[in-house]
Design an enzyme around this catalytic site. Structure first.
Site, short mmCIF file in Angstrom:
data_model
loop_
_atom_site.label_atom_id
_atom_site.label_comp_id
_atom_site.label_asym_id
_atom_site.label_seq_id
_atom_site.Cartn_x
_atom_site.Cartn_y
_atom_site.Cartn_z
N TRP B 325 0.54 -1.69 0.22
CA TRP B 325 0.04 -0.35 -0.27
C TRP B 325 0.87 1.03 0.22
O TRP B 325 0.62 2.38 -0.51
CB TRP B 325 -0.97 0.71 1.17
CG TRP B 325 -1.84 0.94 0.95
CD1 TRP B 325 -2.81 1.24 0.72
CD2 TRP B 325 -1.78 2.43 2.05
NE1 TRP B 325 -3.73 2.59 1.09
CE2 TRP B 325 -2.63 3.23 1.69
CE3 TRP B 325 -0.62 2.61 3.41
CZ2 TRP B 325 -3.12 4.71 2.56
CZ3 TRP B 325 -0.81 3.61 3.35
CH2 TRP B 325 -1.65 5.04 3.38
N HIS B 326 2.13 1.09 0.50
CA HIS B 326 2.72 2.60 0.81
C HIS B 326 3.45 2.61 -0.43
O HIS B 326 3.88 3.74 -0.79
CB HIS B 326 3.77 2.20 2.02
CG HIS B 326 3.74 2.41 3.55
ND1 HIS B 326 3.06 1.37 4.22
CD2 HIS B 326 3.31 3.20 3.41
CE1 HIS B 326 2.70 2.16 5.25
NE2 HIS B 326 2.38 3.30 5.13
N GLY B 327 4.06 1.65 -1.32
CA GLY B 327 4.24 1.98 -2.94
C GLY B 327 4.73 0.83 -3.93
O GLY B 327 4.88 0.62 -3.04
#
Lengths: 501, 478
Positions: B325-327
């Site tokens: 989700w962070h990247g």
């Protein structure tokens, strides 16, 4: 926490964000605190809105025109400087006694040792090319401020790595053997500093003072025509305040106070004929009965010599000044400039700032050596192939000249050639006047073509002709080991059966 | 448009506040929804259409679920939730991960001589990770019967696009503000409370985070042959401080802005660097993301009800997804896996979050936790796994570089001073919360703190924001 206290902070915040907002409406913004044009209000368009161009431009406009910007920058700068002793702008180094320096020249020049030495080597090459064509050449570097005033630097940092040893190497290369054509401003200014109390550089700026620009003018005249300079013609124009560019860069504009000079030769009338752009050529003509340098002079210079234009011009019948930046701003590029102007002049003066020698002499004008040759040896009038001559300097990842151990040879490339059948014969003509020995390699591109064709050329010839009949070549490499400066290559197309000359 | 920018502070915010409070009360949601869309357009232009389509699709999916619920049609309810979840995951997958997946497939194809997929890079819409998660929570919350379906689609657009938390959170689950969307307190006292929280965030962001970022950026920009242990440790400490002050500042500003318009958003941080285990850390760091994953991923997967092995698997999977989700980069995957493994180990060893009074070796546990966290932040900050690797090498090896980096090269005295002071965040007592003292504390101490932060700090932050637009051009002179 009491309600009144909370409400006080609420009102305070509204005032804080509301005042600049109100200021926008009342047109308070637009403080011109930098040496650039402020962004203008963009014209609205739906397309611009949808692809964000309009709003990005609007952001830039708001940033530039926010009210109280000048004050905010000043408060921020003073806080950095007074409270922490930091430079408000990392590009400016705070020195002793309030002196300012350009950080990138003091600590981290962007060019490697090899690249910077290459600039000095190129000066020597250009000198030989110009002098071989029967013209007068002068080179005058403007030393970095910290080279003359290291005592005003507050910290030394990594100066040992980047500073003095390399500067010494460059100086040895340029001035090891005395030559009137190359003016050693380092030695001249070091001597002047020892013998005078006056500042030679402006404390708030990167430039030298007007007194030094007068000194530079005198040295140039002495180099071109010894004995012509008249000391009594230089007169004081009074003490003038000039805003320092470095002080402006830290957001705290401050003036330098300096004595300025004018050169008035009695009986000599100077007229500025053209000043096309700030960086384009300005042409100055002098008439009168005083002895003048009759040969037309061309100056490539930067802002260090700019104040000396009117100090130099009274000694030349006609002088043309081109700022190095002209190479960047004019669409036709530097090569076109050189080809247009060089051959017309008989005195060619190069002046560069020490810190930017590599940029102006090599990086920004990669084909400069070749352009000089093309312009000064223009009696080779056959049709020429478009070519790019790449100097084989090493150290920045560019091509080395193959076959030369130190990379000092020259590499020439021409676009792929396919010798068409029947209509014409093609000959490759190499001008050898700047070379002592040359070997040309024709590199075939077609798989069926013969292997590498190597054509050694005996010394003493002025021209070498290579018959390209039946050879498809994709590139031509010409290697000039040793002391050669440059070479010229032409592709000559002649009616079938006629030998190239 | 970031909150600490000139256009937001001096144009957008005053105009929206004026329009919101000067207009009729019944139009306030419409004003705020339009302002939120304008805010998004200001940053992303035409991509606002995607936000609107996503919002409307989720609105109708929620409506379908609500109707099915009313009619007792379980299958249709599940279908509605499924459509909402699938649509959001597909949206996020395409815009956030498609480039990454294609790049990996092309790399594989290249390796095995299979050729490349022709692909035009997809632009990542700002805030998509946040608004898809928020929108997804709507259908699920309606399905679970926690909330009623919103009648007015404008209100739903307002929930999804609400500008204070649109870009970087906190992630607000629908049931947390569903009531406030319809009715909320917009008194001056609430507004002033929001102002103070916003100022707190602004000072943290502009005065601390941006200044400390100078040191972190300088350290992470050093080439391999110049990075030594001291510079690497200073860099990662600076980045750890920067990340907290930056991210929590945005959350503070979001919460503050929310209050200015009458909303009460959930808190996102609770002194994370005082955590005594990594599990404890994740209960204090980006709390709304943790709560979202717990609510909508961990618990639906079975949570901790299926025995230890199943619990460990669920936990690890949640953190794997969290990393993703962070990247869309390998380093974020490694980041997620790393935390997944550490959390599973902690759980296996019985390291649960404890009250400070119950925990033994408190300083040692805090130190160990922060070290584990700092290591993960190397992955977070380094531009690539290779870069992260040589950063780790420098952190954990004897200095061998020929020219050790001087402190002065990593930042100005100002930046180093701020870094030194802000390191207090590692050492303050666990119970002390500065934000609360500023907001509600009584007595001389909190009053002085308020004076320093809200009055002086905000003024100084404003000066820095305006002064940050200064960009002189030196070469004009040469």
């Amino acid at each position: 926490m009491r309600c009144e206290q909370r409400h006080f902070y609420g009102v305070y915040f509204l005032v804080l964000i509301g005042t600049p907002g109100l200021g926008f409406l009342l047109g308070w913004g637009g403080d011109q605190i930098e040496n650039r044009r402020l962004v203008e209000l963009p014209a609205f368009s739906w397309r611009g809105l949808m692809n964000s161009d309009y709003l990005q431009a609007l952001n830039a406009y708001l940033n530039d025109h926010v009210p109280f910007r000048g004050k905010a920058v000043e408060v921020d700068a003073r806080c950095d400087l007074r409270v922490f002793g930091d430079s408000p702008n990392p590009r400016v180094e705070i020195g002793r006694d309030g002196w300012l320096f350009l950080s990138e020249t003091v600590f981290t020049p962007p060019w490697s040792r090899e690249m910077r030495l290459e600039a000095a080597r190129r000066v020597l090459k250009l000198q030989r090319i110009v002098e071989n064509s029967g013209r007068t050449f002068v080179f005058l570097p403007a030393p970095n401020k910290e080279a003359i005033y290291p005592d005003k630097l507050a910290r030394l940092g990594r100066r040992e790595e980047f500073g003095e040893p390399l500067r010494r190497e460059i100086r040895d290369l340029l001035f090891g053997a005395p030559d009137r054509a190359r003016i050693d401003m380092w030695t001249i200014l070091e001597e002047a500093k020892r013998t005078s109390d006056r500042f030679l550089y402006r404390p708030m700026d990167q430039h030298w003072t007007d007194g030094v620009s007068l000194l530079a003018a005198r040295e140039i005249i002495a180099s071109v025509r010894p004995g012509l300079w008249e000391e009594e013609a230089a007169k004081s124009a009074g003490v003038v305040r000039r805003e320092g560019a470095l002080s402006r860069m830290i957001g705290l504009p401050a003036d330098d106070v300096q004595e300025e000079f004018v050169v008035c030769r009695e009986g000599a009338q100077t007229t500025v004929l053209a000043e096309r752009t700030p960086h384009g050529p300005s042409v100055i003509e002098t008439r009168g009965e005083r002895p003048l340098i009759e040969e037309e002079a061309l100056f490539f210079h930067d802002s260090f010599l700019a104040p000396a234009k009117l100090k130099l011009a009274p000694y030349f019948r006609r002088s043309t000044f081109i700022h190095w930046r002209g190479f960047e701003t004019l669409p036709q590029g530097g090569g076109e400039y050189l080809r247009r102007y060089l051959a017309l002049f008989h005195v060619i003066v190069l002046q560069t700032f020490e810190a930017h020698m590599f940029h102006w002499l090599v990086e920004n004008t990669p084909g400069m050596v070749e352009d000089f040759v093309a312009a000064l040896f223009d009696d080779l009038d056959a049709r020429e192939v478009e070519f790019a001559l790449v100097d084989g300097w090493s150290g920045n990842g560019e091509t080395r000249a193959p076959g030369t151990a130190d990379g000092s040879g020259l590499v020439c490339r021409i676009p792929p050639l396919a010798c068409r059948e029947g209509a014409v014969d093609r000959y490759l003509v190499v001008d050898l006047r700047c070379a002592t020995r040359v070997k040309v390699e024709l590199v075939p591109i077609a798989a069926a073509a013969p292997a590498r064709l190597v054509c050694p050329v005996p010394a003493g010839e002025t021209q070498a002709v290579f018959d390209l009949e039946g050879v498809d070549v994709g590139g031509v490499l010409a290697l000039l080991p040793g002391s050669a400066e440059t070479l010229r290559i032409r592709l000559v197309e002649l009616p079938h059966g006629q030998q190239g000359q | 448009m970031v909150f600490s920018s000139i256009p937001f502070l001096f144009v957008f915010l005053p105009v929206v506040l004026l329009a919101y409070y000067a207009g009729p009360r019944r139009l306030r949601n419409l004003v705020l929804a339009l302002a939120s869309l304008a805010f998004y357009v200001w940053g992303s232009g035409a991509l606002v259409a995607l936000l609107l389509i996503s919002a409307l699709a989720n609105y109708f999916a929620g409506g379908l679920v609500a109707r099915a619920r009313k009619d007792g049609r379980i299958g249709l309810m599940k279908f509605g939730v499924g459509v909402s979840v699938a649509a959001n995951v597909a949206l996020l997958g395409y815009f956030k991960y498609a480039n990454f997946v294609v790049a990996q497939m092309n790399a594989l194809g290249d390796r095995f001589g299979l050729g490349e997929i022709a692909w035009e890079s997809v632009a990542l819409p700002i805030g998509i990770s946040f608004y898809t998660f928020q929108a997804m929570s709507y259908a699920v919350d309606v399905y679970r019967g926690r909330v009623e379906h919103l009648k007015n689609p404008v209100n739903f657009v307002l929930f999804v696009a609400l500008f204070p938390q649109l870009i970087v959170g906190p992630i607000v689950r629908f049931h947390e503000i569903s009531d406030q969307i319809l009715e909320r307190d917009t008194g001056f006292d609430q507004f002033c409370s929001g102002v103070m929280r916003f100022c707190h965030g602004l000072v943290k962001k502009v005065v601390i985070a941006d200044m400390v970022a100078v040191v972190a950026n300088a350290a992470f920009a050093l080439p391999e042959d110049r990075l030594n242990g001291l510079a690497a440790w200073l860099g990662i400490v600076a980045y750890t401080v920067q990340l907290y002050f930056d991210f929590s500042a945005y959350s503070d500003m979001a919460v503050g802005l929310g209050r200015m318009f009458g909303f009460t958003f959930p808190e996102n941080f609770n002194r994370p660097y005082s955590a005594i285990s990594v599990t404890d850390f994740w209960r204090r760091w980006h709390m709304t993301l943790g709560a979202w994953f717990k609510d909508y991923v961990f618990i639906p997967m079975g949570g901790s009800k299926g025995g230890p092995a199943r619990t460990y698997f669920n936990l690890w999977t949640v953190f794997f997804i969290c990393g993703l989700w962070h990247g869309a980069e390998w380093r974020f995957l490694v980041f997620g896996c790393y935390f997944g493994v550490v959390l599973v180990l902690e759980r296996a060893l019985g390291q649960r979050p404890l009250h400070a009074a119950e925990a033994r070796f408190l300083p040692l546990r805090r130190l160990l936790t922060i070290l584990l966290v700092m290591n993960s932040f190397v992955l977070f900050r380094a531009p690539s796994l290779t870069h992260a690797w040589y950063f780790f090498e420098s952190m954990y090896s004897f200095p061998t570089v020929p020219y050790p980096v001087l402190l002065a090269e990593l930042g100005s005295k100002h930046a180093l001073f701020v870094l030194f002071l802000s390191c207090a965040v590692f050492f303050l007592p666990r119970g002390w919360v500065g934000g609360l003292s500023i907001d509600r504390g009584r007595g001389l101490g909190p009053a002085l703190l308020r004076f320093a932060v809200v009055l002086l700090g905000t003024f100084y932050a404003t000066v820095l924001v305006i002064g940050g637009s200064f960009s002189p051009f030196l070469y004009f002179q040469f």
